[in-house]
Design an enzyme around this catalytic site. Structure first.
Site, mmCIF file in Angstrom:
data_model
loop_
_atom_site.group_PDB
_atom_site.id
_atom_site.type_symbol
_atom_site.label_atom_id
_atom_site.label_comp_id
_atom_site.label_asym_id
_atom_site.label_seq_id
_atom_site.Cartn_x
_atom_site.Cartn_y
_atom_site.Cartn_z
ATOM 1 N N GLY A 42 0.831 -1.193 0.000
ATOM 2 C CA GLY A 42 0.000 0.000 0.000
ATOM 3 C C GLY A 42 0.865 1.242 0.000
ATOM 4 N N CYS A 43 0.396 2.266 0.675
ATOM 5 C CA CYS A 43 1.110 3.548 0.705
ATOM 6 C C CYS A 43 2.577 3.376 1.071
ATOM 7 C CB CYS A 43 0.429 4.469 1.720
ATOM 8 S SG CYS A 43 1.355 5.973 2.078
#
Length: 207
Positions: A42-43
């Site tokens: 993810g991020c």
């Protein structure tokens, strides 16, 4: 006969020099063997922050992996049109932490039960993946995933195990974002629900 002591001394000098060189070599500290690993969770701001907490990790670099086109950038990757995932390249001292240990740590920082998303971020660019760089890493990553699947802890484990293909560092403003912009970073992480979900899945958070 009066030259004998000099002859003996000249014969001894090369041996003494060799002994000195050998001892000097022994006194040199062993140079750390560094390796790299690439993870998508993810991020990349959050993944970078999580891995920087690991003893033995030397450096983390936010970037893009898992795609094929040349020179991706944040605008094209975040639009979900490139096949790349936000990723982090981890440089580590393998005398202090092993690749296997990093893989096991990685699981505890992500939600492997969802496909093409992580927490509040949706899209193929936010998928989870272990991007291996050689056969040894592939073997470790596949075995770790198989063990997790076999445990029955989760109904599905969507995290990919795939060759890294390419890794492109992200733009400079993304590097060490959590350190350069701590208030904005913490606000994002809290509102994204990352740590609450990790606790729900694994019982604790590394944050």
């Amino acid at each position: 006969m009066k030259h004998t002591p000099l002859l003996r001394l000249s014969a001894f000098l090369p041996l003494a020099a060799g002994l000195f060189i050998s001892l000097a070599g022994l006194s040199q500290p062993a140079r750390a063997a560094t390796e790299t690993a690439v993870f998508a969770g993810g991020c990349f701001w959050c993944v970078e922050s999580d891995f920087d907490k690991v003893a033995g990790v030397i450096d983390t670099t936010s970037g893009y992996a898992g795609g094929t086109e040349a020179s991706p950038n944040y605008q094209t990757v975040s639009a979900g049109q490139t096949g790349y995932a936000e990723s982090v390249r981890v440089t580590f001292d393998n005398s202090k932490v092993s690749y296997s240990q990093l893989v096991e740590y990685f699981w505890k920082t992500i939600d492997p039960t969802v496909q093409d998303r992580q927490f509040c971020d949706e899209g193929h660019q936010y998928r989870t993946a272990i991007f291996y760089q050689n056969d040894a890493q592939k073997k470790v990553a596949e075995a770790s995933k198989a063990k997790l699947v076999a445990s029955g802890k989760f109904p599905h484990v969507y995290t990919e195990v795939a060759p890294v293909l390419n890794f492109y560092p992200a733009e400079s403003y993304h590097q060490n974002y959590y350190q350069k912009n701590p208030i904005r970073y913490e606000f994002y992480r809290l509102n994204c629900g990352r740590d609450n979900r990790v606790k729900e899945l694994w019982g604790k958070s590394v944050h």
